[in-house]
Scaffold this motif. Structure first.
Motif, PDB file in Angstrom:
ATOM      1  N   VAL A 158      48.765  26.757  51.800  1.00 32.79           N
ATOM      2  CA  VAL A 158      49.842  27.549  51.201  1.00 32.79           C
ATOM      3  C   VAL A 158      49.969  28.912  51.873  1.00 32.79           C
ATOM      4  CG1 VAL A 158      50.516  28.742  49.075  1.00 32.79           C
ATOM      5  CG2 VAL A 158      49.762  26.352  48.988  1.00 32.79           C
ATOM      6  N   HIS A 159      48.851  29.493  52.286  1.00 28.79           N
ATOM      7  CA  HIS A 159      48.905  30.818  52.915  1.00 28.79           C
ATOM      8  C   HIS A 159      49.617  30.786  54.256  1.00 28.79           C
ATOM      9  CE1 HIS A 159      45.448  28.862  54.754  1.00 28.79           C
ATOM     10  NE2 HIS A 159      45.426  29.788  55.695  1.00 28.79           N
ATOM     11  N   ARG A 160      49.922  29.568  54.748  1.00 24.11           N
ATOM     12  CA  ARG A 160      50.651  29.415  56.007  1.00 24.11           C
ATOM     13  C   ARG A 160      52.107  28.995  55.779  1.00 24.11           C
ATOM     14  NH1 ARG A 160      47.799  31.310  60.522  1.00 24.11           N
ATOM     15  NH2 ARG A 160      45.636  30.583  60.470  1.00 24.11           N
ATOM     16  N   CYS A 161      52.509  28.844  54.545  1.00 26.97           N
ATOM     17  CA  CYS A 161      53.801  28.211  54.253  1.00 26.97           C
ATOM     18  C   CYS A 161      54.936  29.186  53.961  1.00 26.97           C
ATOM     19  CB  CYS A 161      53.661  27.258  53.067  1.00 26.97           C
ATOM     20  SG  CYS A 161      52.713  25.763  53.415  1.00 26.97           S
ATOM     21  N   TYR A 162      54.667  30.453  53.829  1.00 26.22           N
ATOM     22  CA  TYR A 162      55.745  31.383  53.472  1.00 26.22           C
ATOM     23  C   TYR A 162      56.163  32.213  54.680  1.00 26.22           C
ATOM     24  CZ  TYR A 162      51.972  34.858  53.142  1.00 26.22           C
ATOM     25  OH  TYR A 162      50.904  35.677  53.410  1.00 26.22           O
ATOM     26  N   ASP A 163      57.337  32.814  54.581  1.00 24.09           N
ATOM     27  CA  ASP A 163      57.912  33.621  55.657  1.00 24.09           C
ATOM     28  C   ASP A 163      57.327  35.026  55.595  1.00 24.09           C
ATOM     29  OD1 ASP A 163      59.405  34.916  57.528  1.00 24.09           O
ATOM     30  OD2 ASP A 163      61.358  34.546  56.587  1.00 24.09           O
ATOM     31  N   THR A 164      56.475  35.358  56.532  1.00 20.13           N
ATOM     32  CA  THR A 164      55.811  36.656  56.511  1.00 20.13           C
ATOM     33  C   THR A 164      56.764  37.817  56.765  1.00 20.13           C
ATOM     34  OG1 THR A 164      55.238  36.408  58.858  1.00 20.13           O
ATOM     35  CG2 THR A 164      53.613  35.660  57.238  1.00 20.13           C
ATOM     36  N   SER A 191      53.491  21.413  53.753  1.00 22.32           N
ATOM     37  CA  SER A 191      53.945  22.301  54.813  1.00 22.32           C
ATOM     38  C   SER A 191      55.306  21.876  55.363  1.00 22.32           C
ATOM     39  CB  SER A 191      52.910  22.316  55.947  1.00 22.32           C
ATOM     40  OG  SER A 191      53.324  23.128  57.017  1.00 22.32           O
ATOM     41  N   ALA A 192      55.492  20.572  55.549  1.00 25.68           N
ATOM     42  CA  ALA A 192      56.768  20.072  56.078  1.00 25.68           C
ATOM     43  C   ALA A 192      57.905  20.316  55.077  1.00 25.68           C
ATOM     44  CB  ALA A 192      56.650  18.581  56.398  1.00 25.68           C
ATOM     45  N   ALA A 193      57.644  20.118  53.790  1.00 20.69           N
ATOM     46  CA  ALA A 193      58.676  20.349  52.772  1.00 20.69           C
ATOM     47  C   ALA A 193      59.053  21.826  52.710  1.00 20.69           C
ATOM     48  CB  ALA A 193      58.179  19.865  51.417  1.00 20.69           C
ATOM     49  N   MET A 194      58.071  22.701  52.798  1.00 17.20           N
ATOM     50  CA  MET A 194      58.360  24.135  52.778  1.00 17.20           C
ATOM     51  C   MET A 194      59.167  24.561  54.000  1.00 17.20           C
ATOM     52  SD  MET A 194      57.459  25.816  50.115  1.00 17.20           S
ATOM     53  CE  MET A 194      57.434  27.493  50.792  1.00 17.20           C
ATOM     54  N   LEU A 195      58.881  23.967  55.143  1.00 16.07           N
ATOM     55  CA  LEU A 195      59.638  24.292  56.352  1.00 16.07           C
ATOM     56  C   LEU A 195      61.099  23.906  56.181  1.00 16.07           C
ATOM     57  CD1 LEU A 195      59.581  25.375  59.234  1.00 16.07           C
ATOM     58  CD2 LEU A 195      58.970  23.064  60.019  1.00 16.07           C
ATOM     59  N   ARG A 196      61.366  22.740  55.585  1.00 15.84           N
ATOM     60  CA  ARG A 196      62.758  22.310  55.363  1.00 15.84           C
ATOM     61  C   ARG A 196      63.457  23.256  54.375  1.00 15.84           C
ATOM     62  NH1 ARG A 196      60.078  17.233  55.425  1.00 15.84           N
ATOM     63  NH2 ARG A 196      60.071  17.106  53.140  1.00 15.84           N
ATOM     64  N   LEU A 197      62.750  23.670  53.336  1.00 21.52           N
ATOM     65  CA  LEU A 197      63.347  24.591  52.369  1.00 21.52           C
ATOM     66  C   LEU A 197      63.647  25.950  53.008  1.00 21.52           C
ATOM     67  CD1 LEU A 197      61.193  23.884  49.176  1.00 21.52           C
ATOM     68  CD2 LEU A 197      63.678  23.602  49.359  1.00 21.52           C
ATOM     69  N   ARG A 198      62.758  26.438  53.828  1.00 20.35           N
ATOM     70  CA  ARG A 198      62.954  27.747  54.454  1.00 20.35           C
ATOM     71  C   ARG A 198      64.127  27.731  55.419  1.00 20.35           C
ATOM     72  NH1 ARG A 198      57.229  29.202  56.827  1.00 20.35           N
ATOM     73  NH2 ARG A 198      58.534  30.670  58.002  1.00 20.35           N
ATOM     74  N   ARG A 199      64.382  26.591  56.033  1.00 23.86           N
ATOM     75  CA  ARG A 199      65.533  26.481  56.930  1.00 23.86           C
ATOM     76  C   ARG A 199      66.846  26.632  56.175  1.00 23.86           C
ATOM     77  NH1 ARG A 199      63.209  21.285  60.328  1.00 23.86           N
ATOM     78  NH2 ARG A 199      61.925  22.476  61.839  1.00 23.86           N
ATOM     79  N   ARG A 200      66.805  26.361  54.861  1.00 25.94           N
ATOM     80  CA  ARG A 200      67.998  26.514  54.024  1.00 25.94           C
ATOM     81  C   ARG A 200      68.094  27.923  53.438  1.00 25.94           C
ATOM     82  NH1 ARG A 200      70.025  21.442  52.050  1.00 25.94           N
ATOM     83  NH2 ARG A 200      71.435  22.747  50.820  1.00 25.94           N
ATOM     84  N   GLY A 201      67.099  28.748  53.733  1.00 23.08           N
ATOM     85  CA  GLY A 201      67.065  30.087  53.156  1.00 23.08           C
ATOM     86  C   GLY A 201      66.425  30.039  51.775  1.00 23.08           C
ATOM     87  N   LEU A 202      65.133  30.076  51.739  1.00 24.66           N
ATOM     88  CA  LEU A 202      64.401  29.852  50.495  1.00 24.66           C
ATOM     89  C   LEU A 202      64.261  31.157  49.706  1.00 24.66           C
ATOM     90  CD1 LEU A 202      62.876  28.043  48.583  1.00 24.66           C
ATOM     91  CD2 LEU A 202      60.853  28.266  50.037  1.00 24.66           C
ATOM     92  N   THR A 203      65.165  31.344  48.759  1.00 20.97           N
ATOM     93  CA  THR A 203      65.126  32.485  47.848  1.00 20.97           C
ATOM     94  C   THR A 203      65.414  31.983  46.432  1.00 20.97           C
ATOM     95  OG1 THR A 203      67.490  32.981  48.037  1.00 20.97           O
ATOM     96  CG2 THR A 203      66.010  34.019  49.659  1.00 20.97           C
TER      97      THR A 203
END
Length: 355
Positions: A158-164, A191-203
C-alpha cells in the motif's frame, strides 16, 4: 476520629505534622485520602504490608456510615463491611494477623470478612509482565532474512500505491482506498487496480462522480470486488460530507467507515498520518505470531493477536513488526508448506519442521 490502638503512628505524618504516640487521636486520620502501603512516612510498615485506617461508626467513614477499621499492631479488625474504600481490593477474614505480631482482641463486635488494599504491584502475588522466550533472537533473525526487501509487500504494498505528488489529503485518501482494496487480495492485484484508478484521477470527487458499474470494472479482480464497490462509494461520501474530503485521524473514527477494519485503520495511521496507534495485524502477522508462540495462548483472530502482542511487545517495534512479518510470511513462513529449511529460526521456532 479515634484510634482503637494509640501507638499506630511511630513517626512523622506525610502532611508534615508530628504524631504524638501517646495521644488518643492521630494527626493523619484527619486526611481523607488513602495512602497505601503506609499512612505515615515514618511508621514501621514495610513494603507490601497492609495499610491502615481506623475510624468509628458514622464518623468520616468512606462507607456511608458503616463501621470501618483497619490493622493496628498486626491485628485485622473491621473494614467497610460489604464495600471497600479503594478499587483493586481482595478479601481476607477479620482476625488475620501479620507475621510476628500479637492479635488485639475485640470485645464488642463480631469479626467479619474484610477487604484489604495492596498498593498496585506490591503484593506477593504481583505477576511480572509475560514475554515469549528468545523473541529478541527470533526477531533479529527475521530482520536478517528480510534485509533484501524483495518481498511483494516491499515492491507493491500500500505504501507504494498512492501518488506521492498529490496534495496531502488526496494522498491519504488514496492510501485508504488501497487498504480497502487489499483485503483478501494479493499485493500484485491491489497495485494494478490502484494504478488503473489513478489513471482516471483518483480523488474523492472523481469517485463520487463514478457509477458503481464503472468502478467495479476498474477494480476487478480484487477479492470481493462487488462489496468493495459499495464500501468505497459509501465511505467516500462520508469523507466528503464529514471530513471535507480528508480521512479521519484516529483509529476509532476510521473503523466506523464502511469496509474499514482494525488492520486497515492501524495501517492508515502508520502510512497516511505517520502515527502509531497500535499494531496492524493481518493474516501473516496472525499466523506467524502463533507459530512463534509470541502470544501467551493461541489466538483465533487477527484482532485477538493484536491485543495479545500489544501487551508485551515494546511500542517502538509496533510499526516495524507488520512490515517484517508480512514479507516473511510471503517468502518463507508460508500458510501452507512453510519453508522451514530456509528459515534462520528453524532451531528455535516451536512450529518448525526439522529434518
Amino acid at each position: 476520629m479515634h484510634l482503637q490502638q494509640p501507638h499506630l503512628c511511630l513517626g512523622h505524618c506525610p502532611h508534615g505534622v508530628t504524631c504524638d504516640p501517646t495521644a488518643v487521636t492521630c494527626c493523619h486520620l484527619s486526611h481523607r485520602s488513602f495512602h497505601p502501603p503506609s499512612p505515615c512516612a515514618g511508621s514501621a510498615w514495610g513494603r507490601g504490608m497492609l495499610s491502615v485506617w481506623v475510624g468509628t461508626q458514622g464518623r468520616d467513614s468512606p462507607c456511608s456510615g458503616s463501621p470501618w477499621w483497619m490493622v493496628a499492631h498486626g491485628a485485622v479488625t473491621e473494614l467497610c463491611a460489604g464495600s471497600s474504600p479503594e478499587p483493586g481490593i481482595s478479601a481476607i477474614h477479620a482476625g488475620s494477623q501479620l507475621q510476628g505480631t500479637p492479635a488485639v482482641p475485640r470485645q464488642s463486635r463480631r469479626r467479619k470478612s474484610v477487604a484489604i488494599a495492596y498498593e498496585a504491584g506490591q503484593g506477593e502475588g504481583a505477576e511480572a509482565r509475560w514475554e515469549p522466550p528468545r523473541w529478541r533472537e527470533q526477531l533479529q533473525r527475521i530482520r536478517q532474512m528480510r534485509s533484501g526487501r524483495d518481498a511483494p509487500v516491499d515492491e507493491m504494498g500500500v505504501h507504494r500505491c498512492y501518488d506521492t505528488s498529490a496534495p496531502p489529503e488526496v494522498r491519504r485518501y488514496q492510501v485508504l482506498l488501497a487498504l480497502m482494496l487489499s483485503s483478501q487480495t494479493k499485493d500484485q492485484v491491489t497495485s494494478a487496480a490502484m494504478l488503473r484508478l489513478r489513471r482516471r484521477g483518483l480523488t474523492v470527487d472523481s469517485v463520487l462522480q463514478m457509477d458503481e458499474e464503472s468502478l467495479g470494472h476498474i477494480i476487478y479482480p480484487v477479492g470481493f470486488w462487488r462489496n468493495k464497490v459499495k464500501y468505497i462509494k459509501q465511505t467516500t461520501a462520508i469523507l466528503k460530507q464529514k471530513y471535507g474530503g480528508d480521512i479521519p485521524s484516529t483509529v476509532e473514527e476510521l473503523v466506523q467507515l464502511p469496509g474499514v477494519g482494525p488492520k486497515m485503520a492501524h495501517l492508515a495511521m502508520h502510512i497516511a498520518w505517520d502515527s502509531v496507534a497500535g499494531i496492524a495485524v493481518d493474516t501473516h502477522v496472525h499466523r506467524i505470531s502463533n507459530r512463534l508462540q509470541w502470544v501467551k495462548k493461541e489466538t483465533k483472530s487477527p484482532e485477538q493477536t493484536r491485543v495479545a502482542l500489544e501487551q508485551w511487545l515494546p511500542r517502538d517495534l509496533w510499526k516495524e513488526i507488520n512490515w517484517l512479518l508480512v514479507g516473511f510470511g510471503q517468502q518463507t513462513c508460508l500458510p501452507v508448506s512453510p519453508r522451514c529449511s530456509q528459515c534462520l529460526n528453524q532451531d528455535i521456532c516451536p512450529a518448525a519442521k526439522r529434518p
